[in-house]
Motif scaffolding. Structure first.
Motif, PDB file in Angstrom:
ATOM      1  N   ASP A   1       0.839  -1.183   0.000  1.00 25.10           N
ATOM      2  CA  ASP A   1       0.000   0.000   0.000  1.00 25.10           C
ATOM      3  C   ASP A   1       0.882   1.244   0.000  1.00 25.10           C
ATOM      4  OD1 ASP A   1      -2.412   1.315   0.090  1.00 25.10           O
ATOM      5  OD2 ASP A   1      -2.299   1.555   2.272  1.00 25.10           O
ATOM      6  N   ALA A   2       1.888   1.201   0.873  1.00 21.75           N
ATOM      7  CA  ALA A   2       2.816   2.323   0.961  1.00 21.75           C
ATOM      8  C   ALA A   2       3.534   2.509  -0.368  1.00 21.75           C
ATOM      9  CB  ALA A   2       3.821   2.085   2.079  1.00 21.75           C
ATOM     10  N   MET A   3       3.902   1.385  -0.974  1.00 24.79           N
ATOM     11  CA  MET A   3       4.625   1.415  -2.242  1.00 24.79           C
ATOM     12  C   MET A   3       3.777   2.083  -3.325  1.00 24.79           C
ATOM     13  SD  MET A   3       7.523   0.492  -3.319  1.00 24.79           S
ATOM     14  CE  MET A   3       8.045   1.041  -4.932  1.00 24.79           C
ATOM     15  N   ILE A   4       2.492   1.723  -3.344  1.00 26.01           N
ATOM     16  CA  ILE A   4       1.597   2.314  -4.354  1.00 26.01           C
ATOM     17  C   ILE A   4       1.513   3.829  -4.151  1.00 26.01           C
ATOM     18  CG2 ILE A   4      -0.808   2.448  -5.100  1.00 26.01           C
ATOM     19  CD1 ILE A   4      -0.985  -0.568  -4.460  1.00 26.01           C
TER      20      ILE A   4
ATOM     21  N   SER B   1       4.741   5.521  -5.301  1.00 31.10           N
ATOM     22  CA  SER B   1       5.028   5.668  -6.728  1.00 31.10           C
ATOM     23  C   SER B   1       4.045   6.613  -7.416  1.00 31.10           C
ATOM     24  CB  SER B   1       5.046   4.303  -7.408  1.00 31.10           C
ATOM     25  OG  SER B   1       3.904   3.593  -7.042  1.00 31.10           O
ATOM     26  N   LYS B   2       3.016   7.054  -6.701  1.00 33.63           N
ATOM     27  CA  LYS B   2       2.049   7.958  -7.334  1.00 33.63           C
ATOM     28  C   LYS B   2       2.653   9.339  -7.567  1.00 33.63           C
ATOM     29  CE  LYS B   2      -2.604   6.439  -6.611  1.00 33.63           C
ATOM     30  NZ  LYS B   2      -3.536   6.205  -5.519  1.00 33.63           N
ATOM     31  N   ASN B   3       3.518   9.760  -6.645  1.00 33.90           N
ATOM     32  CA  ASN B   3       4.091  11.097  -6.774  1.00 33.90           C
ATOM     33  C   ASN B   3       5.320  11.055  -7.677  1.00 33.90           C
ATOM     34  OD1 ASN B   3       5.307  13.566  -6.458  1.00 33.90           O
ATOM     35  ND2 ASN B   3       4.627  13.759  -4.334  1.00 33.90           N
ATOM     36  N   LYS B   4       5.124  11.571  -8.902  1.00 31.80           N
ATOM     37  CA  LYS B   4       6.175  11.436  -9.916  1.00 31.80           C
ATOM     38  C   LYS B   4       7.460  12.168  -9.526  1.00 31.80           C
ATOM     39  CE  LYS B   4       4.137   8.777 -12.822  1.00 31.80           C
ATOM     40  NZ  LYS B   4       3.429   8.180 -11.669  1.00 31.80           N
ATOM     41  N   THR B   5       7.321  13.367  -8.940  1.00 31.92           N
ATOM     42  CA  THR B   5       8.516  14.131  -8.568  1.00 31.92           C
ATOM     43  C   THR B   5       9.380  13.318  -7.615  1.00 31.92           C
ATOM     44  OG1 THR B   5       6.797  15.742  -8.167  1.00 31.92           O
ATOM     45  CG2 THR B   5       9.058  16.550  -8.199  1.00 31.92           C
ATOM     46  N   ASN B   6       8.704  12.692  -6.663  1.00 33.52           N
ATOM     47  CA  ASN B   6       9.460  11.944  -5.677  1.00 33.52           C
ATOM     48  C   ASN B   6      10.115  10.711  -6.297  1.00 33.52           C
ATOM     49  OD1 ASN B   6       8.905  13.722  -3.695  1.00 33.52           O
ATOM     50  ND2 ASN B   6       7.068  12.653  -3.010  1.00 33.52           N
ATOM     51  N   VAL B   7       9.435  10.131  -7.269  1.00 36.16           N
ATOM     52  CA  VAL B   7      10.038   8.973  -7.927  1.00 36.16           C
ATOM     53  C   VAL B   7      11.298   9.410  -8.655  1.00 36.16           C
ATOM     54  CG1 VAL B   7       9.706   7.229  -9.705  1.00 36.16           C
ATOM     55  CG2 VAL B   7       7.865   7.732  -8.114  1.00 36.16           C
ATOM     56  N   VAL B   8      11.209  10.556  -9.345  1.00 46.66           N
ATOM     57  CA  VAL B   8      12.393  11.070 -10.038  1.00 46.66           C
ATOM     58  C   VAL B   8      13.522  11.328  -9.037  1.00 46.66           C
ATOM     59  CG1 VAL B   8      13.304  13.001 -11.369  1.00 46.66           C
ATOM     60  CG2 VAL B   8      11.065  12.068 -11.923  1.00 46.66           C
ATOM     61  N   ALA B   9      13.162  11.966  -7.929  1.00 50.82           N
ATOM     62  CA  ALA B   9      14.167  12.253  -6.904  1.00 50.82           C
ATOM     63  C   ALA B   9      14.820  10.967  -6.414  1.00 50.82           C
ATOM     64  CB  ALA B   9      13.537  13.005  -5.734  1.00 50.82           C
ATOM     65  N   THR B  10      13.981   9.941  -6.221  1.00 55.15           N
ATOM     66  CA  THR B  10      14.516   8.671  -5.733  1.00 55.15           C
ATOM     67  C   THR B  10      15.469   8.053  -6.735  1.00 55.15           C
ATOM     68  OG1 THR B  10      12.404   8.386  -4.660  1.00 55.15           O
ATOM     69  CG2 THR B  10      13.838   6.474  -4.732  1.00 55.15           C
ATOM     70  N   ILE B  11      15.103   8.180  -8.035  1.00 48.88           N
ATOM     71  CA  ILE B  11      15.987   7.606  -9.055  1.00 48.88           C
ATOM     72  C   ILE B  11      17.327   8.341  -9.063  1.00 48.88           C
ATOM     73  CG2 ILE B  11      16.297   7.302 -11.541  1.00 48.88           C
ATOM     74  CD1 ILE B  11      13.234   6.852 -11.664  1.00 48.88           C
ATOM     75  N   ILE B  12      17.266   9.675  -8.980  1.00 48.84           N
ATOM     76  CA  ILE B  12      18.518  10.448  -8.952  1.00 48.84           C
ATOM     77  C   ILE B  12      19.354  10.038  -7.741  1.00 48.84           C
ATOM     78  CG2 ILE B  12      19.518  12.751  -8.756  1.00 48.84           C
ATOM     79  CD1 ILE B  12      17.057  13.810 -10.179  1.00 48.84           C
ATOM     80  N   LEU B  13      18.683   9.896  -6.613  1.00 45.32           N
ATOM     81  CA  LEU B  13      19.382   9.496  -5.395  1.00 45.32           C
ATOM     82  C   LEU B  13      20.056   8.139  -5.587  1.00 45.32           C
ATOM     83  CD1 LEU B  13      19.949   9.957  -2.377  1.00 45.32           C
ATOM     84  CD2 LEU B  13      17.843   8.746  -1.896  1.00 45.32           C
ATOM     85  N   ALA B  14      19.298   7.216  -6.211  1.00 44.20           N
ATOM     86  CA  ALA B  14      19.861   5.883  -6.428  1.00 44.20           C
ATOM     87  C   ALA B  14      21.081   5.968  -7.336  1.00 44.20           C
ATOM     88  CB  ALA B  14      18.802   4.974  -7.059  1.00 44.20           C
ATOM     89  N   ILE B  15      20.992   6.830  -8.367  1.00 42.98           N
ATOM     90  CA  ILE B  15      22.139   6.978  -9.273  1.00 42.98           C
ATOM     91  C   ILE B  15      23.338   7.524  -8.512  1.00 42.98           C
ATOM     92  CG2 ILE B  15      22.992   8.255 -11.277  1.00 42.98           C
ATOM     93  CD1 ILE B  15      20.144   8.108 -12.397  1.00 42.98           C
ATOM     94  N   LEU B  16      23.092   8.519  -7.667  1.00 35.98           N
ATOM     95  CA  LEU B  16      24.203   9.103  -6.890  1.00 35.98           C
ATOM     96  C   LEU B  16      24.867   8.039  -6.032  1.00 35.98           C
ATOM     97  CD1 LEU B  16      22.870  12.551  -5.600  1.00 35.98           C
ATOM     98  CD2 LEU B  16      24.500  12.116  -7.415  1.00 35.98           C
TER      99      LEU B  16
END
Lengths: 354, 627
Positions: B40-43, B46-61
Motif C-alpha cells: 500500500d505504501a509502495m503504491i 510511486s504515485k508522486n512522480k517528482t518523488n520517484v524522479v528524486a529517488t531515481i537520482i538518489l539511487a544513481i548518486l
C-alpha cells in the motif's frame, strides 16, 4: 505562573551547571595548553595561583635545583626560574579546583584568562568585544527571515497546488537541504569572486563606508536561507490546515470576505506552532553563524569559538565561557518558547494543574 | 469526480448484466491480490512522480559513489604533482569549447627575453609557448611604480620629506676604483625641482666620505674620478648621493647612473629597477621611489593538459630505473653507439625519455655495481602509459588526483558515515523510546528529563567537548552525531508505544504469559515500524549535513586517515567536507574545486530529503504536507 517560571529557571541552572561541570572536569583531565611565551606564562601561573587553581612551592635545596635544571621535571607542573632556585606551581586536586572555579564564576563572574587566543586577557572582555558583530549579523538575519518566511508561506498556502506554490515548495526543499556553509561558499564564489558584486571577505573595521553594509549581504543571505525555508514550509502547512477548518467556513458564511477571514481568523490560529519555530530558528541561527563567520572571516563570537578550539592549542577558559554563553541562550530560548505559547494561545496555561 | 459522474450518467439499462447470477462465489478465491501495509505504501509512493524522479537520482548518486572509485582507471590515491590543478575536460562538451581543458590566464608577466617590441608579442614566464592556444595571446604594457624586477625602465625620484633639507642614498655594493682603468661615473638627471637644489656625489678614499662633485643642472654629466680627487691612489668605496635644498619637498628625478671601468668591469648601468634596488637611504628624511616603469603582461588561454603531458624534467633519475625504462621500449628508444655517454642524446618520438641533459658522477656500491643518476627530460604521456591525453571530468586537485573519482569517493565516505550513525542512532533510539513508552510513569519522566538535558546543549558545545577529549577523527564524528541524534528516534518510538501498548492484542499476549521483551519487540514495535523507518531515513541527510560541516571545520575526517571497516571496506580520509575545505583555498582561481562537490552534495541532500518525505507520506498519509 510565577511559580512555573521560578521552577523553570532553577531547572535551567541545574542543566547549565551540570553540563559546565562535566566540561570543566573533562578539560582538567586532558593536557593543558598554557601560553607559549615564557613571560606570559609567568603572569598566567601567578594569576592561576591567585585564583586558587595552583599552589606554589619555592625549591632552594641545591640537590633538588640541580635535578630540575637537568630536566627531571613533572610535565603537569610549571617551573619558574628564580635567583634563589625554582618556584614550582602545582595544580590543586580537581575537586578543589572545581569548587574554586564555581566560587569564582558565581561570586565574581570571573571566567579566567585567555591562554592562547589573546593571551592573559579576561575571556569575558574578549567575548564582549566580539559580541556586537555576531548580534548585528543575527539580528539582521532575524529581521529578514521572519517576514519573508511568513509571506512566502502565506502565498504558498493561499495558492495551494498552483504553480506559485510548486515553485515555492521546490525552493523550500532546496534551501532546507543544502548546508549553510555550502550556500555561503557558492555565494562567495559567484557573487564575491566571479562577478565582483560584493566584497568576498569581511572588511576590517577601519575601512568605512558602504562596503561595511555591502559586506553584510552575503552572510545574512546565507544565514537566512534555511530559516526562511523552515518558516515557509511550516506556515504553509499550518495555514492550509486552518483554511480547511470549520470555524473558517463559519466565518465565511457569516459574510466575511476571504481576505478578512484569512487575516482575522486563520492567521492568528496558525501562529501558535510558528512561535517556537521562530525562536528555535534564532537559536540555530546563532549556532549556524559560527561556520559562516569562519568562511567570511567575520570577527564575531563564532570565530572566537573556533579560534579557541584550534587543534592542540585549546583555550580552555574561553571554551568554557563560550559554552556557557551558547548553552544559556538555547535554554532561555526554550523557556521563552514555552511562555509564549500562553500568550499566543490563551487556551494553553503553562504549568497549570489538570 | 465530476467527470466520473458524467460518464456514468444515463447508462442504457441493456448494458447492465449480472456477474454472478448462476455461480456461487462464497468459497471462491479473490482474483485480486491482497494489498498489504508495505505494498500500500509502495503504491502511494510511486504515485508522486517528482518523488520517484528524486529517488531515481538518489539511487544513481549512491550507485556512482560505490562504482566510480572501483571502476575508474584514473588515479585518485597517489600523489602526481605533474598533473596538479588540471581544469575539467569533458569529452563532448570540449568540442563546443566548454570544459576543454584550457585555462584562461590574465596579467601574467612576460619573459622579456622573448619580447619582440616590433610585433609587441612576448611569451609569458613559466609557460610553454607551444601550448598557448593560437590567437589568444595578447601582450600589453602598463605602468607600474613597484620595486620589482619586471617593472622595467622609468625614473627614480629622490625627494625630501618633512621639512628636511638634505638626504642621502648610498650604493649597496662597494666598487673598486683603479687609477690605471680611468674610472668614470655618468649620471643622467631628468630634472630637479625646488629651490637651490643640488646633488652631491661622495666617495671615500680613506675613512670619510668627501664630496667629489656637485650637480645642479639636469642632463647627463660624466665625472672622471681621478680628475676630481687629489690623490692618485687605488681605493674601494661605496658611492653616496646627497640631495640638499633650501625649500621643502625638493626632489631630483634620476634616469640612470652608469659606472664605467669600475671594479674591473667595463660598465655597470643602473636604470629603472636596478637604480632603485642598488641604493638604500642612509640618512635624512627622504623617499626614494620608482615611477613610470612598465610591466609587460599577457593574457592568453593555455592548454593545461597538453603542457602537463608534454614533458617533465627529472633532475635525479636513477640509472637503474633508466635502463629498465629504456629496455621496455626497445623499438623506439635507440641508444647511441656509445651507451656510456648519453649526455645530450635525443631519443626519437614515442620513447618515454626525450633527452638526457646531464649525468651524475658514478659511485661504486658495495656490490661492485655503478650507481649514478641522469638529469633528463621525460615524455610524460608515454612515461605514464597514457595512450591518449585523459579526460579528467572535474579536473584534478592540488595533488594531481582525479577530482571526479575523489568527489564520489568523498560522497561514499559521507554516505557510509551517515549509515553507521543512523544505524547506531536507530538502535539506541528504539530501545530507549521503547522502554520509556512501554513502562511509562516515573521511568518515563526520568528518562524524558535526561533526554531533555542532552537535547538542550547546543551542538557546538558538544563539538568542543569531544574535540577536546577525543581529538579530531572518525570516532569524534560518530560520537558527536550519536550523542544527540538518537533523541528523534526515541521520541517517535515513545509515541508509537503509547499508542499501541493499550491495545487488546497486547493485553491478550500478556495474559498468555508473554514477557515484556517479547511484547515490546514482537508485538508493539512491528506496528510502529513504518513511522520509525521514515524517521530514520529522514535522519541520514541530517547526519551527512553535520558530517560535512564538521569535516569542513577540520574536526572530522582528515587527510591521511583511512579506516578499515570489517576488514575489507576501506574508507579514505576524503569526504565532501574535506574537499570543500581544501577547495576554499583555491576559490579565486579554480572555483570548480568548490563547485562540483557543492553541487553533488546539494543534489544528494535535496533528493534524500525528497525521498524521505515521500516515504513518510507513503507510510503515513495523514502526515502529508506537514513539517
Amino acid at each position: 505562573m510565577l511559580r512555573y517560571i521560578i521552577v523553570r529557571l532553577i531547572w535551567i541552572c541545574i542543566v547549565l551547571i551540570t553540563f559546565l561541570s562535566l566540561l570543566f572536569v573533562s578539560i582538567r583531565i586532558v593536557p593543558e595548553f598554557p601560553p607559549t611565551n615564557e613571560d606570559q606564562k609567568e603572569i598566567y601561573y601567578a594569576r592561576q595561583e591567585k585564583d586558587g587553581y595552583y599552589y606554589s612551592e619555592l625549591i632552594t635545596d641545591p640537590g633538588e635545583v640541580q635535578k630540575i635544571a637537568r630536566g627531571e621535571r613533572n610535565d603537569d607542573w610549571y617551573y619558574r626560574e628564580m635567583s634563589e632556585g625554582y618556584r614550582v606551581y602545582k595544580p590543586v586536586p580537581i575537586i578543589k579546583q572545581y569548587t574554586v572555579w564555581i566560587k569564582n564564576v558565581v561570586t565574581e563572574f570571573d571566567w579566567g584568562l585567555s591562554t592562547r587566543v589573546k593571551v592573559n586577557e579576561p575571556v569575558f572582555d574578549l567575548m564582549k568585544e566580539k559580541l556586537p558583530h555576531t548580534i548585528k549579523l543575527n539580528m539582521l538575519a532575524l529581521i529578514i527571515f521572519i517576514p519573508v518566511g511568513f509571506i512566502l508561506g502565506i502565498i504558498a498556502a493561499l495558492r495551494k497546488n498552483k504553480l506559485t506554490d510548486n515553485i515555492i515548495s521546490l525552493g523550500v526543499m532546496i534551501f532546507i537541504s543544502i548546508p549553510a556553509f555550502v550556500v555561503m561558499l557558492l555565494l562567495v564564489m559567484f557573487l564575491g569572486y566571479q562577478l565582483n558584486l560584493l566584497p568576498p571577505q569581511y572588511p576590517s573595521s577601519d575601512i568605512t563606508g558602504s562596503i561595511q553594509l555591502k559586506a553584510l549581504v552575503l552572510p545574512v543571505l546565507a544565514l537566512s536561507f534555511f530559516p526562511i525555508a523552515t518558516l515557509t514550509r511550516l506556515t504553509r502547512a499550518e495555514l492550509t490546515e486552518v483554511l480547511t477548518s470549520e470555524f473558517l467556513l463559519l466565518a465565511r458564511t457569516k459574510g466575511l470576505t476571504r481576505r478578512q477571514a484569512v487575516i482575522r481568523h486563520a492567521m492568528r490560529n496558525s501562529m501558535v506552532p510558528l512561535v517556537p519555530v521562530i525562536i528555535f530558528s534564532f537559536v540555530r541561527l546563532v549556532g549556524g553563524s559560527i561556520i559562516i563567520e569562519r568562511i567570511y572571516s567575520i570577527p564575531g563570537m563564532g570565530r572566537l569559538y573556533l579560534d579557541a578550539l584550534t587543534l592542540n592549542s585549546f583555550d580552555y577558559n574561553l571554551i568554557l565561557a563560550l559554552s556557557g554563553f551558547y548553552t544559556s541562550i538555547s535554554l532561555f530560548a526554550i523557556l521563552i518558547v514555552d511562555l509564549s505559547y500562553g500568550i499566543v494561545d490563551p487556551r494553553i496555561r503553562m504549568g497549570a494543574r489538570k | 469526480m465530476r467527470e466520473y459522474d458524467k460518464k456514468h450518467e444515463n447508462i442504457d439499462p441493456k448494458e447492465f448484466e449480472f456477474v454472478q447470477r448462476d455461480e456461487k462465489i462464497y468459497d471462491k478465491r479473490f482474483e485480486t491480490k491482497p494489498i498489504g501495509y508495505f505494498k500500500d505504501a509502495m503504491i502511494r509512493f510511486s504515485k508522486n512522480k517528482t518523488n520517484v524522479v528524486a529517488t531515481i537520482i538518489l539511487a544513481i548518486l549512491i550507485l556512482f559513489s560505490i562504482l566510480v572509485p572501483i571502476v575508474t582507471s584514473k588515479n585518485y590515491s597517489k600523489l602526481e604533482d605533474q598533473l596538479q590543478f588540471l581544469p575539467p575536460r569533458v569529452p563532448l562538451l570540449e568540442k563546443i569549447g566548454i570544459y576543454d581543458g584550457t585555462v584562461y590566464y590574465d596579467e601574467q608577466l612576460v619573459d622579456l627575453e622573448t619580447y619582440d617590441p616590433e610585433t609587441g608579442i612576448g611569451y609569458p614566464m613559466g609557460f610553454n609557448p607551444k601550448f598557448i592556444v593560437e590567437g589568444t595571446l595578447e601582450t600589453y604594457q602598463e605602468t607600474c611604480n613597484t620595486k620589482e624586477e619586471f617593472c622595467v625602465g622609468g625614473v627614480n625620484i629622490l625627494a625630501l620629506l618633512n621639512e628636511d633639507t638634505s638626504g642621502t642614498i648610498q650604493s649597496k655594493e662597494t666598487y673598486s676604483f683603479v687609477v690605471a682603468n680611468n674610472p668614470e661615473i655618468t649620471i643622467d638627471i631628468d630634472s630637479f625641482s625646488g629651490e637651490n637644489v643640488k646633488l652631491e656625489v661622495l666617495l671615500s678614499t680613506d675613512t670619510t666620505f668627501d664630496t667629489i662633485a656637485t650637480i645642479t643642472e639636469a642632463g647627463k654629466e660624466t665625472l672622471n674620478i681621478y680628475d676630481l680627487i687629489e690623490d692618485d691612489v687605488d681605493f674601494t668605496s661605496r658611492v653616496r648621493y646627497v640631495l640638499s635644498a633650501t625649500s621643502e619637498g625638493a626632489s631630483v628625478t634620476l634616469n640612470s647612473i652608469e659606472y664605467s671601468n669600475v671594479s674591473d668591469v667595463e660598465s655597470i648601468l643602473h636604470t629603472g629597477y636596478s637604480l632603485n634596488d642598488s641604493y638604500r637611504i642612509t640618512s635624512g628624511a627622504v623617499s626614494y621611489e620608482r615611477f613610470d616603469g612598465l610591466y609587460t603582461r599577457a593574457n592568453f588561454t593555455y592548454d593545461a593538459y597538453g603542457a602537463a603531458f608534454y614533458e617533465r624534467r627529472e633532475k635525479a633519475f636513477s640509472s637503474l630505473k633508466f635502463d629498465e625504462l629504456v629496455s621496455q621500449y626497445p623499438d623506439v628508444c635507440q641508444l647511441p653507439a656509445d651507451p656510456s655517454d648519453l649526455v645530450g642524446w635525443e631519443f626519437s618520438e614515442g620513447c618515454p625519455v626525450k633527452r638526457v641533459l646531464a649525468q651524475s658522477d658514478k659511485m661504486t656500491g658495495p656490490d661492485g655495481r655503478d650507481y649514478y643518476s641522469y638529469d633528463l627530460v621525460l615524455n610524460y604521456q608515454v612515461y605514464r602509459d597514457y595512450d591518449e591525453i585523459p579526460h579528467f571530468l572535474f579536473g584534478t586537485d592540488q595533488y594531481g588526483r582525479d577530482y571526479f573519482a575523489l568527489v564520489w569517493l568523498g560522497l561514499r565516505t559521507s554516505l557510509f558515515v551517515g549509515l553507521i550513525v543512523a544505524f547506531i542512532n536507530i538502535s539506541i533510539g528504539i530501545v530507549y523510546g521503547a522502554i520509556e513508552g512501554y513502562y511509562g510513569g516515573r521511568v518515563d519522566l526520568l528518562m524524558e528529563r535526561f533526554a531533555e538535558i542532552i537535547g538542550r546543549i547546543p551542538f557546538l558545545v558538544w563539538l568542543s567537548l569531544f574535540v577536546i577529549l577525543l581529538g579530531p577523527g572518525l570516532l569524534t564524528i560518530i560520537v558527536l552525531m550519536t550523542v544527540t541524534g538518537w533523541l528523534g528516534v526515541a521520541g517517535v518510538t515513545r509515541t508509537q508505544f503509547y499508542r499501541y501498548k493499550g491495545r487488546e492484542y497486547v493485553l491478550a499476549s500478556r495474559t498468555l504469559g508473554a514477557k515484556d521483551f517479547r511484547i515490546i519487540f514482537r508485538h508493539i514495535l512491528p506496528n510502529g515500524i513504518g513511522t520509525i523507518i521514515t524517521q530514520s531515513v529522514l535522519m541520514i541527510p541530517g547526519v551527512i549535513f553535520l558530517e560535512s560541516t564538521v569535516s569542513y571545520l577540520g574536526y572530522g575526517i582528515g587527510h591521511g586517515q583511512s579506516f578499515k571497516i570489517l576488514g575489507f571496506i576501506e574508507l579514505s580520509g576524503v569526504s565532501i567536507g574535506v574537499l570543500l575545505s581544501d577547495g576554499r583555498t583555491q576559490i579565486i582561481d579554480r572555483p570548480h574545486l568548490i563547485f562540483f562537490p557543492a553541487i553533488i552534495i546539494s543534489i544528494l541532500m535535496i533528493t534524500f530529503n525528497m525521498f524521505g518525505n515521500a516515504l513518510r507520506d507513503a507510510f503515513n498519509p495523514s502526515l502529508r504536507g506537514s513539517e
